[in-house]
Design an enzyme around this catalytic site. Structure first.
Site, PDB file in Angstrom:
ATOM      1  N   ARG A 166       0.851  -1.196   0.000  1.00  0.00           N
ATOM      2  CA  ARG A 166       0.000   0.000   0.000  1.00  0.00           C
ATOM      3  C   ARG A 166       0.885   1.244   0.000  1.00  0.00           C
ATOM      4  O   ARG A 166       1.409   1.656   1.027  1.00  0.00           O
ATOM      5  CB  ARG A 166      -0.941   0.022   1.206  1.00  0.00           C
ATOM      6  CG  ARG A 166      -1.810   1.283   1.238  1.00  0.00           C
ATOM      7  CD  ARG A 166      -3.047   1.155   2.091  1.00  0.00           C
ATOM      8  NE  ARG A 166      -2.786   1.144   3.513  1.00  0.00           N
ATOM      9  CZ  ARG A 166      -3.735   1.318   4.447  1.00  0.00           C
ATOM     10  NH1 ARG A 166      -5.000   1.524   4.090  1.00  0.00           N
ATOM     11  NH2 ARG A 166      -3.430   1.269   5.727  1.00  0.00           N
ATOM     12  N   ASP A 441      -4.772   4.514  14.090  1.00  0.00           N
ATOM     13  CA  ASP A 441      -3.934   4.949  12.977  1.00  0.00           C
ATOM     14  C   ASP A 441      -4.520   6.220  12.380  1.00  0.00           C
ATOM     15  O   ASP A 441      -5.355   6.882  12.996  1.00  0.00           O
ATOM     16  CB  ASP A 441      -3.787   3.838  11.939  1.00  0.00           C
ATOM     17  CG  ASP A 441      -5.133   3.422  11.321  1.00  0.00           C
ATOM     18  OD1 ASP A 441      -6.147   4.104  11.552  1.00  0.00           O
ATOM     19  OD2 ASP A 441      -5.165   2.403  10.609  1.00  0.00           O
TER      20      ASP A 441
END
Length: 533
Positions: A166, A441
């Site tokens: 990613r 996150d």
């Protein structure tokens, strides 16, 4: 397919020196040929990336200036029911479980993930990663070593879970690299270095290169990635369609263009993924200046049973099934402590079971200790039990129906705590942190800071006390909930949080705000100089 010709003076590049202790890793990944490849890919696509940013701004302004809401486009991709994505290679079929938020800069976590009994590992340079120059070099080097069989503690890459790389999203710049006089796009640096060193090995072994693409806002952005894939495959002499990518539908505009996104990537598509907190945050980000789009306490009133999320998930599943593409659910952020209650684990297992029953082909968890509990789910369920979410056609109103509720003091405190501690950890070079039994996150930091900004912006009343949310109340909450011993960096984090939630013009991404902030750059420079001494 035509690409921008490299005319005029040759591309130029300036790369910041690495810290002394990372010079060997730097030399391994930033070789002369790899740098030349990255220069070319940036030069070819930089104009289209610039155009992408202006289109994002233009679409957002259409609501602010004209009140224009998104709608489903009338397109061939939508009206033609016959097309499907290209069939997936063997390693991508029955991909049920990935480990998420695995920053390869965290070597121990990366090695542990690669040794786990899962189908894939989200090799994360985005939500769970802080892009310091140190972390970028270590992360790219660890991936290189893993693919080349040189990373201590793991076996051959063909026997490991697949790497679901990613890269950073389009909002992120790499301030340590300047190409053609301009700061380089972060995603192209990540993608280019990864592909140059690893694509041929992964292709020959039938285990890549595969990607998660985050924060796309339209089909035109999917088309840009598709063009990058085609150019890269031609340049590296890989068959077209070798690259596969799963798009995270975590933006409200992208939710209206799922068919079109799959269509633009159909030769390279690995389906779609749900990102609930990012998706919810995007609605506030795009429309939150309007008081009609005030969200209630996310922990108490925002969940997958609410209409806007239930219909969003239904649309992801239905769109993927119609096009022969996998539908991937979200990530469980639960942490499993050594003395964890069985009820706590069962709650996660039951939640993931419901995702399977409603039609998702797979999902992610963060904690590797959950893997053993999750892996049995597919074998325990029969196909006849799986009944995809239904409820008629999904309408624009469904996707934009803001849940009822209100702002609670407890919810406000939680958002403040998560927002401040995320910034504090980011300044320390960490893209995620552990808090109250869960991993936090950038996705949870986004929804947290956006809800606080919205409360202050619209002078929202707290349910219990009818107190107006203000900057003064915010400061009192910070003094109460931030129990960590105060130090200079934490005080800076508090100041940055107050700044971002009280600004008149809302930054689209907390990561962009932090990455571009002079304080973060100063801290990076200080750390690089310190390591060189």
């Amino acid at each position: 397919m035509k690409y921008k010709k490299l005319t005029g003076p040759p591309p130029t590049i300036n790369i910041a020196d690495p810290p002394r202790h990372l010079q060997e890793a730097f030399r391994t990944v930033f070789t002369k040929d790899a740098v030349e490849f990255v220069m070319q890919i940036v030069t070819v696509f930089e104009d289209r990336i610039e155009e992408l940013q202006w289109k994002r701004l233009s679409k957002k302004l259409e609501f602010y200036l004209k009140g224009k809401l998104p709608s489903f486009p009338q397109s061939i991709a939508r009206s033609d029911t016959s097309w499907k994505i290209r069939p997936l290679p063997e390693r991508l079929r029955n991909r049920h479980l990935d480990l998420g938020d695995v920053s390869p800069a965290n070597t121990n976590q990366f090695v542990q993930a690669l040794n786990a009994d899962v189908q894939g590992v989200q090799v994360d340079f985005d939500d769970g990663h802080c892009p310091t120059w140190h972390n970028q070099i270590v992360g790219l080097y660890n991936v290189y070593q893993a693919v080349h069989g040189e990373l201590y503690g793991i076996g051959s890459i063909q026997n490991l879970p697949i790497l679901m790389f990613r890269p950073r999203a389009w909002n992120m710049l790499e301030h340590n690299i300047i190409i053609n006089g301009k700061t380089a796009p972060g995603p192209l640096i990540d993608f280019g270095i990864f592909m140059y060193h690893n694509a041929k090995i992964l292709t020959d072994l039938g285990c890549g290169p595969f990607f998660y693409l985050s924060k796309l806002e339209s089909a035109s952005e999917a088309k840009l990635w598709n063009n990058i894939f085609v150019w890269t495959q031609q340049r590296l002499q890989l068959p077209v369609g070798t690259i596969k990518a799963c798009v995270l539908i975590e933006n409200i505009f992208a939710a209206f263009e799922m068919d079109e996104i799959l269509y633009e990537l159909k030769d390279h598509s690995l389906g779609l993924n749900c990102g609930i907190w990012d998706y919810t945050a995007s609605i506030i980000c795009k429309f939150g200046n309007n008081p009609n789009y005030i969200f209630p306490d996310r922990n108490k009133f925002v969940n997958i049973e609410r209409q806007f999320l239930k219909k969003y998930m239904q649309l992801v599943i239905e769109t993927c099934r119609a096009r022969g593409a996998p539908a991937t659910g979200g990530m469980s952020a639960l942490l499993v402590p050594s003395q964890c209650s069985p009820d706590r684990i069962n709650k996660v297992v039951e939640s993931k079971k419901q995702e399977i029953l409603t039609g998702f082909d797979g999902f992610l968890v963060y904690d590797v200790k959950l893997v053993i509990h999750i892996n049995n789910l597919w074998s325990d369920l029969s196909q006849s039990e799986i009944k995809p979410i239904s409820g008629g056609n999904v309408t624009p109103d469904d996707l934009l129906q803001i849940p009822s509720g209100g702002v609670t003091l407890e919810g406000l405190k939680h958002n403040v705590e998560v927002g401040v501690l995320y910034i504090y950890n980011w300044l320390n070079g960490n893209g995620h942190f552990f808090h109250k039994g869960a991993v936090e996150d950038s996705a949870t930091a986004e929804i947290s800071r956006l809800q606080v900004w919205q409360c202050i912006r619209h002078q929202v009343l707290i349910n219990e006390s009818k107190t107006v949310v203000s900057k003064e109340l915010l400061q009192n909450i910070i003094d109460e909930v931030i129990q960590t011993q105060r130090n200079n960096l934490l005080n800076i984090a508090i100041d940055l949080f107050i700044e971002i939630v009280t600004t008149k013009y809302l930054p689209d991404f907390i990561t962009t705000y932090l990455n571009d902030h002079y304080i973060f750059k100063q801290i990076q420079t200080y750390n690089i100089v310190k390591h060189k001494l």
